[in-house]
Motif scaffolding. Structure first.
Motif, PDB file in Angstrom:
ATOM      1  N   GLY A  63      -2.280   8.837  -6.021  1.00 43.45           N
ATOM      2  CA  GLY A  63      -2.369   8.914  -4.563  1.00 43.45           C
ATOM      3  C   GLY A  63      -1.284   9.738  -3.915  1.00 43.45           C
ATOM      4  O   GLY A  63      -1.300   9.944  -2.702  1.00 43.45           O
ATOM      5  N   TYR A  64      -0.320  10.229  -4.705  1.00 39.82           N
ATOM      6  CA  TYR A  64       0.796  11.018  -4.188  1.00 39.82           C
ATOM      7  C   TYR A  64       0.788  12.433  -4.779  1.00 39.82           C
ATOM      8  O   TYR A  64       1.809  13.098  -4.795  1.00 39.82           O
ATOM      9  CB  TYR A  64       2.130  10.344  -4.518  1.00 39.82           C
ATOM     10  CG  TYR A  64       2.392   9.069  -3.775  1.00 39.82           C
ATOM     11  CD1 TYR A  64       3.305   9.016  -2.719  1.00 39.82           C
ATOM     12  CD2 TYR A  64       1.742   7.896  -4.126  1.00 39.82           C
ATOM     13  CE1 TYR A  64       3.559   7.831  -2.047  1.00 39.82           C
ATOM     14  CE2 TYR A  64       1.986   6.700  -3.459  1.00 39.82           C
ATOM     15  CZ  TYR A  64       2.886   6.673  -2.424  1.00 39.82           C
ATOM     16  OH  TYR A  64       3.136   5.493  -1.760  1.00 39.82           O
ATOM     17  N   PHE A 122       1.973  -1.361   0.824  1.00 42.62           N
ATOM     18  CA  PHE A 122       1.006  -0.265   0.851  1.00 42.62           C
ATOM     19  C   PHE A 122       0.399   0.003  -0.528  1.00 42.62           C
ATOM     20  O   PHE A 122      -0.814   0.159  -0.673  1.00 42.62           O
ATOM     21  CB  PHE A 122       1.692   0.999   1.382  1.00 42.62           C
ATOM     22  CG  PHE A 122       0.774   2.180   1.507  1.00 42.62           C
ATOM     23  CD1 PHE A 122      -0.132   2.262   2.546  1.00 42.62           C
ATOM     24  CD2 PHE A 122       0.816   3.202   0.573  1.00 42.62           C
ATOM     25  CE1 PHE A 122      -0.989   3.362   2.668  1.00 42.62           C
ATOM     26  CE2 PHE A 122      -0.026   4.295   0.681  1.00 42.62           C
ATOM     27  CZ  PHE A 122      -0.941   4.368   1.729  1.00 42.62           C
ATOM     28  N   ASP A 123       1.217   0.074  -1.552  1.00 47.40           N
ATOM     29  CA  ASP A 123       0.724   0.448  -2.885  1.00 47.40           C
ATOM     30  C   ASP A 123       0.027  -0.689  -3.610  1.00 47.40           C
ATOM     31  O   ASP A 123      -0.570  -0.471  -4.657  1.00 47.40           O
ATOM     32  CB  ASP A 123       1.881   0.956  -3.749  1.00 47.40           C
ATOM     33  CG  ASP A 123       2.338   2.346  -3.317  1.00 47.40           C
ATOM     34  OD1 ASP A 123       1.473   3.196  -3.088  1.00 47.40           O
ATOM     35  OD2 ASP A 123       3.553   2.553  -3.196  1.00 47.40           O
ATOM     36  N   GLN A 124       0.084  -1.900  -3.081  1.00 46.57           N
ATOM     37  CA  GLN A 124      -0.570  -3.016  -3.746  1.00 46.57           C
ATOM     38  C   GLN A 124      -2.060  -3.072  -3.471  1.00 46.57           C
ATOM     39  O   GLN A 124      -2.793  -3.766  -4.171  1.00 46.57           O
ATOM     40  CB  GLN A 124       0.080  -4.342  -3.319  1.00 46.57           C
ATOM     41  CG  GLN A 124       1.436  -4.590  -3.961  1.00 46.57           C
ATOM     42  CD  GLN A 124       2.035  -5.903  -3.505  1.00 46.57           C
ATOM     43  OE1 GLN A 124       1.646  -6.438  -2.466  1.00 46.57           O
ATOM     44  NE2 GLN A 124       2.981  -6.416  -4.270  1.00 46.57           N
ATOM     45  N   TYR A 152      -5.755   1.007   2.822  1.00 45.96           N
ATOM     46  CA  TYR A 152      -6.636   1.312   1.688  1.00 45.96           C
ATOM     47  C   TYR A 152      -6.792   2.815   1.480  1.00 45.96           C
ATOM     48  O   TYR A 152      -7.607   3.246   0.680  1.00 45.96           O
ATOM     49  CB  TYR A 152      -7.996   0.640   1.899  1.00 45.96           C
ATOM     50  CG  TYR A 152      -7.862  -0.859   2.059  1.00 45.96           C
ATOM     51  CD1 TYR A 152      -7.906  -1.688   0.942  1.00 45.96           C
ATOM     52  CD2 TYR A 152      -7.634  -1.434   3.305  1.00 45.96           C
ATOM     53  CE1 TYR A 152      -7.759  -3.063   1.077  1.00 45.96           C
ATOM     54  CE2 TYR A 152      -7.480  -2.805   3.446  1.00 45.96           C
ATOM     55  CZ  TYR A 152      -7.543  -3.614   2.330  1.00 45.96           C
ATOM     56  OH  TYR A 152      -7.386  -4.978   2.454  1.00 45.96           O
ATOM     57  N   LEU A 153      -5.984   3.611   2.208  1.00 40.96           N
ATOM     58  CA  LEU A 153      -5.920   5.051   1.980  1.00 40.96           C
ATOM     59  C   LEU A 153      -4.866   5.351   0.923  1.00 40.96           C
ATOM     60  O   LEU A 153      -3.870   4.628   0.805  1.00 40.96           O
ATOM     61  CB  LEU A 153      -5.550   5.771   3.277  1.00 40.96           C
ATOM     62  CG  LEU A 153      -6.593   5.820   4.392  1.00 40.96           C
ATOM     63  CD1 LEU A 153      -5.944   6.337   5.671  1.00 40.96           C
ATOM     64  CD2 LEU A 153      -7.768   6.695   3.980  1.00 40.96           C
ATOM     65  N   THR A 154      -5.060   6.421   0.188  1.00 39.81           N
ATOM     66  CA  THR A 154      -3.970   6.886  -0.667  1.00 39.81           C
ATOM     67  C   THR A 154      -2.871   7.462   0.214  1.00 39.81           C
ATOM     68  O   THR A 154      -3.089   7.752   1.403  1.00 39.81           O
ATOM     69  CB  THR A 154      -4.451   7.979  -1.641  1.00 39.81           C
ATOM     70  OG1 THR A 154      -4.815   9.148  -0.882  1.00 39.81           O
ATOM     71  CG2 THR A 154      -5.630   7.514  -2.481  1.00 39.81           C
ATOM     72  N   HIS A 155      -1.700   7.628  -0.351  1.00 40.73           N
ATOM     73  CA  HIS A 155      -0.601   8.207   0.418  1.00 40.73           C
ATOM     74  C   HIS A 155      -0.982   9.595   0.934  1.00 40.73           C
ATOM     75  O   HIS A 155      -0.725   9.936   2.108  1.00 40.73           O
ATOM     76  CB  HIS A 155       0.645   8.298  -0.458  1.00 40.73           C
ATOM     77  CG  HIS A 155       1.746   9.121   0.135  1.00 40.73           C
ATOM     78  ND1 HIS A 155       1.853  10.482  -0.106  1.00 40.73           N
ATOM     79  CD2 HIS A 155       2.763   8.807   0.977  1.00 40.73           C
ATOM     80  CE1 HIS A 155       2.889  10.950   0.550  1.00 40.73           C
ATOM     81  NE2 HIS A 155       3.469   9.954   1.203  1.00 40.73           N
ATOM     82  N   ALA A 204       4.007   9.568   7.100  1.00 42.96           N
ATOM     83  CA  ALA A 204       3.934   8.644   5.972  1.00 42.96           C
ATOM     84  C   ALA A 204       3.742   7.224   6.480  1.00 42.96           C
ATOM     85  O   ALA A 204       3.980   6.924   7.658  1.00 42.96           O
ATOM     86  CB  ALA A 204       5.208   8.738   5.132  1.00 42.96           C
ATOM     87  N   TYR A 205       3.330   6.329   5.583  1.00 40.38           N
ATOM     88  CA  TYR A 205       3.030   4.958   6.001  1.00 40.38           C
ATOM     89  C   TYR A 205       4.261   4.253   6.556  1.00 40.38           C
ATOM     90  O   TYR A 205       4.172   3.530   7.553  1.00 40.38           O
ATOM     91  CB  TYR A 205       2.468   4.159   4.817  1.00 40.38           C
ATOM     92  CG  TYR A 205       2.298   2.691   5.139  1.00 40.38           C
ATOM     93  CD1 TYR A 205       1.282   2.255   5.973  1.00 40.38           C
ATOM     94  CD2 TYR A 205       3.191   1.743   4.630  1.00 40.38           C
ATOM     95  CE1 TYR A 205       1.143   0.918   6.304  1.00 40.38           C
ATOM     96  CE2 TYR A 205       3.057   0.405   4.944  1.00 40.38           C
ATOM     97  CZ  TYR A 205       2.031  -0.010   5.777  1.00 40.38           C
ATOM     98  OH  TYR A 205       1.888  -1.335   6.099  1.00 40.38           O
ATOM     99  N   ASN A 206       5.419   4.449   5.929  1.00 42.42           N
ATOM    100  CA  ASN A 206       6.624   3.774   6.411  1.00 42.42           C
ATOM    101  C   ASN A 206       6.961   4.174   7.853  1.00 42.42           C
ATOM    102  O   ASN A 206       7.423   3.360   8.648  1.00 42.42           O
ATOM    103  CB  ASN A 206       7.802   4.079   5.487  1.00 42.42           C
ATOM    104  CG  ASN A 206       7.688   3.357   4.163  1.00 42.42           C
ATOM    105  OD1 ASN A 206       6.999   2.335   4.064  1.00 42.42           O
ATOM    106  ND2 ASN A 206       8.344   3.887   3.139  1.00 42.42           N
ATOM    107  N   GLU A 207       6.721   5.463   8.176  1.00 44.28           N
ATOM    108  CA  GLU A 207       6.961   5.927   9.549  1.00 44.28           C
ATOM    109  C   GLU A 207       5.944   5.295  10.497  1.00 44.28           C
ATOM    110  O   GLU A 207       6.282   4.875  11.606  1.00 44.28           O
ATOM    111  CB  GLU A 207       6.865   7.448   9.596  1.00 44.28           C
ATOM    112  CG  GLU A 207       7.205   8.051  10.941  1.00 44.28           C
ATOM    113  CD  GLU A 207       7.092   9.564  10.929  1.00 44.28           C
ATOM    114  OE1 GLU A 207       7.144  10.161  12.023  1.00 44.28           O
ATOM    115  OE2 GLU A 207       6.943  10.143   9.823  1.00 44.28           O
ATOM    116  N   PHE A 208       4.700   5.210  10.049  1.00 40.90           N
ATOM    117  CA  PHE A 208       3.643   4.590  10.863  1.00 40.90           C
ATOM    118  C   PHE A 208       3.957   3.112  11.120  1.00 40.90           C
ATOM    119  O   PHE A 208       3.784   2.606  12.233  1.00 40.90           O
ATOM    120  CB  PHE A 208       2.305   4.729  10.130  1.00 40.90           C
ATOM    121  CG  PHE A 208       1.161   3.993  10.762  1.00 40.90           C
ATOM    122  CD1 PHE A 208       0.422   4.562  11.775  1.00 40.90           C
ATOM    123  CD2 PHE A 208       0.807   2.715  10.323  1.00 40.90           C
ATOM    124  CE1 PHE A 208      -0.646   3.879  12.358  1.00 40.90           C
ATOM    125  CE2 PHE A 208      -0.253   2.031  10.880  1.00 40.90           C
ATOM    126  CZ  PHE A 208      -0.982   2.616  11.907  1.00 40.90           C
TER     127      PHE A 208
END
Length: 840
Positions: A235-236, A775-777, A805-808, A818-822
């Motif tokens: 996913g990365y 996120f990755d779980q 449920y999206l890939t990174h 990125a997810y952490n920023e979101f």
């Protein structure tokens, strides 16, 4: 009654022995591999050992001394079979894949020729590619490689790395369809090695994948890297450097990325089944050579199985599920049934769609994997018998210092020390509170109660603490759960340093009994009667106590109730008077244990010489004074080691590591050592929080899924790396406390492969190898699926948090962050963004 037609390997041929086999030593340890072809059998050079091609078939022969390692590095020694149970371990394996065609059956016939040359009983295995038996994998310390013959793609090769003794499997074609989120894959190109790590892959496979990628990348000179290595996380992929991303895109078009999710179907517990082989009468008096006889299998019983279920005049098939299908040939079994044993087992495996190994053996030469499917199997090993007898009879020098230097003695006796350390005991009350038990009464337990015992002793490496949680046989589940919570809280309070042990009434390990100096008694009921102080329990004024054991570490006393079992000695209490009654068959050691259990002035009464006062005190309990038959000295099975793989929540798989040593234990793993009388869970320093929190659950899952139908109340002992007691380390030859000094973590390995400096303390979850962040779980799905209609949405997707449920890569391309920023944004802002991209 089931009928199975024999295949080509079912009937041994009397064809002339090949010259190749005439040079095989019959009386020396050895390890050999042949490639089998239609025209002959070619002995492979040692440099080719461990590499198998999927269109070919192979024959392996291993002969080693009992209990000693086998494989290519076996030391050549003469084998002398002296008739007292000391036999060389001889194993023959045939290996083939689905692409091997008719070579599979041909290899079985060549194996029969090898057996005829050896002229001595051998365990014969029929192996299939990627489903190899633990014993076959144990020969190859670095794992095996299964390669494609006639590769279709010359520019790139794709491999999957699987297992603790890794199997490296070449896959074709090179496409996204081959990849799955629970796997580790290596993409080998002319200029770059790509190590692709699945989101749900386990850490041990990631480490092995990194090591294999390194071997592929280095040149003929050790340590010289001739190709670069790129690490691609599931996913990365878009985060790779531009050049690496373009190369990966040319081989695996990133726009068409589609990854298979990990399997979520849990295997149900499946007890072993025992079948008897019978040969139907021929319907035609004419013997037609082309006809193949059919073996009929009659199911006799299901686990638990016992050695007494096998009769020497018959042939049996044991269906062990994932542990293999085994054909057992009795010493006086009819030749017609014996010849077709392997074919009958193979037929059953096909009918049941079992993909594990199939093996056949004769009585007296059973391997450990087969014996472990039976209860109380008496293990014939003359060398180990000496150790077991020494451990049983040792009554001195059992202190922590001597046991640390003689760990084998500690393991066989299951004693880390002599029980002279400090002890505190608490009784769990129905409201969950802990009531400490005063020292004089610490050895008194009640079968409807639960207790916590904290034992501390001084070991050569420092103070060691064991936290025992004891559950009475009649204690309610609610009370057990309350006690388990209190035990866990105490463990956490003690900084997770103690060894944890969950034990049950009547199955207490030797050390727990040793702590109480042979005076532990379990009474019927609950501790409800107290003296005026409210701190001392008043034991029953009249009690008949059955005593078992010949040493303090075996001594148990249990109040006799209706329908109780038999014993050799009893203690009768009636007020202040105490009698010790011993059967005529009781040994001197059993009498001494009973006298010690009485712990007061008592009258010794021998069977047949009872007086009136004894019978009067016994009263209507006379029929409970039942004599037990003499017990044979137990010859326990050797321990077995399993690597634990954690799937989705609540799911575990167990891979057996045969012929194990301490080197099989890695700080990144959780392992399970099955010592049969107890199960040890070993937690590596970097195994991850889930394994630590689920330690008891994974042991219970192992017991539930063991086809031998194990007792769910088998003691469970949880230990951590670097705090191993000698009764654990003694099961491993040549244990070294310093082995893990300088161990490289997965993040250090990744940094070294990528040529980066190791940044300590700032590695993200991907580089550490454990995807623990939220996120990755989650399972990952294409953006089009998550934007689709509700009725087509995968069942595990939470409609309020579709973004998880999206890939990174998809998340970044969709939200431009990125997810952490979101996640750091306010909730209202997150909702607006999700609405704008169609994910709310």
């Amino acid at each position: 009654m089931d009928t199975y037609q024999e295949d080509e390997g079912g009937q041994p041929r009397t064809a002339p022995q090949e010259a190749t086999f005439r040079t095989v030593p019959r009386d020396h340890t050895t390890f050999l591999i042949w490639r089998v072809t239609e025209s002959g059998t070619e002995l492979l050079h040692r440099s080719h050992y461990g590499t198998f091609y999927d269109t070919e078939a192979y024959l392996l022969y291993s002969c080693s001394l009992p209990g000693q390692p086998a494989g290519p590095d076996v030391i050549r020694r003469e084998t002398k079979e002296n008739g007292n149970g000391e036999y060389a371990e001889r194993h023959v394996h045939t290996w083939a894949s689905e692409r091997s065609g008719t070579l599979a059956a041909l290899t079985v016939r060549r194996a029969t020729q090898l057996l005829n040359h050896l002229g001595t009983p051998v365990v014969l295995y029929r192996e299939s590619a990627t489903k190899e038996s633990p014993r076959m994998l144990s020969y190859f310390r670095d794992g095996i490689r299964i390669l494609r013959n006639g590769s279709l793609n010359g520019s790139a090769r794709l491999y999957r790395v699987r297992g603790h003794r890794p199997v490296v499997l070449q896959l074709e074609p090179v496409s996204w369809a081959q990849l799955s989120s629970d796997g580790v894959f290596v993409l080998d190109t002319s200029s770059l090695i790509v190590l692709w790590l699945g989101r749900a892959a386990n850490l041990i496979e990631k480490i092995f994948g990194a090591k294999i990628a390194y071997r592929m990348a280095r040149g003929p000179e050790k340590g010289m890297m001739i190709r670069r290595i790129a690490i691609a996380h599931d996913g990365y992929e878009q985060t790779l450097p531009v050049a690496d991303r373009e190369l990966l895109n040319n081989l695996l078009e990133l726009r068409s990325r589609s990854i298979r999710p990990p399997p979520t179907v849990a295997e149900s517990p499946r007890p072993a089944r025992l079948y008897k082989v019978t040969q139907p009468p021929r319907t035609s008096p004419i013997n037609v050579p082309s006809q193949k006889s059919a073996a009929r299998l009659e199911e006799i019983k299901r686990a638990p199985l016992y050695r007494e279920d096998l009769h020497d005049d018959s042939v049996y098939i044991v269906d062990g599920g994932s542990r293999g299908v085994w054909a057992w040939v009795g010493a006086s079994a009819p030749p017609s049934e014996s010849r077709g044993a392997l074919a009958a087992a193979r037929g059953l495996a096909r009918a049941k769609r079992l993909s594990g190994p199939v093996a056949t053996m004769v009585a007296g030469r059973e391997p450990l994997e087969f014996a472990a499917l039976f209860h109380r199997w008496s293990w014939a090993d003359a060398r180990r018998d000496v150790r077991v007898r020494a451990a049983r009879s040792a009554t001195t020098k059992l202190d922590a210092v001597s046991l640390a230097s003689n760990a084998w003695l500690a393991a066989e006796a299951q004693l880390p020390d002599d029980g002279s350390g400090s002890l505190r005991v608490w009784r769990v009350s129905p409201d969950g509170a802990l009531c400490e038990v005063e020292r004089p009464q610490q050895a008194a337990f009640y079968d409807q109660d639960c207790y916590i015992a904290l034992y501390t002793y001084h070991a050569p490496t420092g103070d060691q603490t064991i936290l025992y949680y004891w559950m009475g046989g009649s204690s309610p589940n609610e009370l057990r759960n309350l006690g388990a919570k209190e035990a866990k809280d105490l463990y956490t309070k003690l900084a997770r340093l103690p060894i944890q042990a969950w034990i049950y009434q009547g199955k207490e390990p030797a050390h727990f009994l040793q702590i109480f100096k042979g005076r532990m008694i379990t009474y019927i009921g609950s501790a409800t009667d107290y003296d005026p102080s409210g701190r001392r329990v008043i034991p029953p004024p009249r009690a008949l106590i059955r005593v078992s054991g010949q040493y303090a570490r075996e001594a148990r006393g249990a109040q006799v109730g209706r329908g109780a079992g038999a014993g050799a000695c009893y203690v009768l209490r009636d007020g202040a008077r105490v009698w010790v009654w011993c059967a005529a068959s009781a040994t001197g050691d059993e009498r001494e244990v009973a006298k010690n259990m009485a712990a007061a002035d008592h009258t010794l009464v021998m069977q047949g010489k009872e007086k009136a006062d004894f019978w009067a005190a016994l009263g209507d309990r006379r029929q409970l004074l039942e004599v037990s038959p003499l017990k044979e000295v137990e010859r326990p099975l050797p321990p077995r080691l399993f690597y634990v793989s954690l799937g989705v929540a609540g799911q575990y798989s167990f891979e057996e590591i045969a012929s194990f040593s301490q080197y099989e234990l890695a700080p990144e793993m959780a392992a399970l050592l099955d010592a049969h009388a107890a199960v040890f869970v070993w937690l590596g320093a970097h195994c991850g929080p889930r394994a630590r929190d689920d330690a008891r659950a994974l042991a219970l899952a192992y017991l539930a899924h063991d086809p031998a139908a194990r007792d769910s109340e088998t003691p469970i002992i949880v230990i951590s790396q670097s705090r191993e007691p000698p009764n654990f380390t003694g099961f491993f030859p040549h244990w070294k406390n310093s082995m893990w000094k300088g161990h490289k973590t997965f993040s250090a390995i990744v940094s070294a492969l990528e040529g980066k400096a190791i940044v300590r303390g700032s590695n993200n979850s991907l580089n550490s190898g454990n995807s623990e962040n939220r996120f990755d779980q989650h399972e990952k799905y294409p953006l089009s699926v998550l934007r689709g209609p509700k009725e087509h949405m995968p069942s595990d997707v939470d409609p309020l948090t579709k973004e998880l449920y999206l890939t990174h890569d998809d998340f970044v391309s969709t939200f431009n962050m990125a997810y952490n920023e979101f996640r750091s944004l306010p909730s209202w802002k997150q909702k607006e963004l999700k609405k704008s991209v169609g994910l709310f």
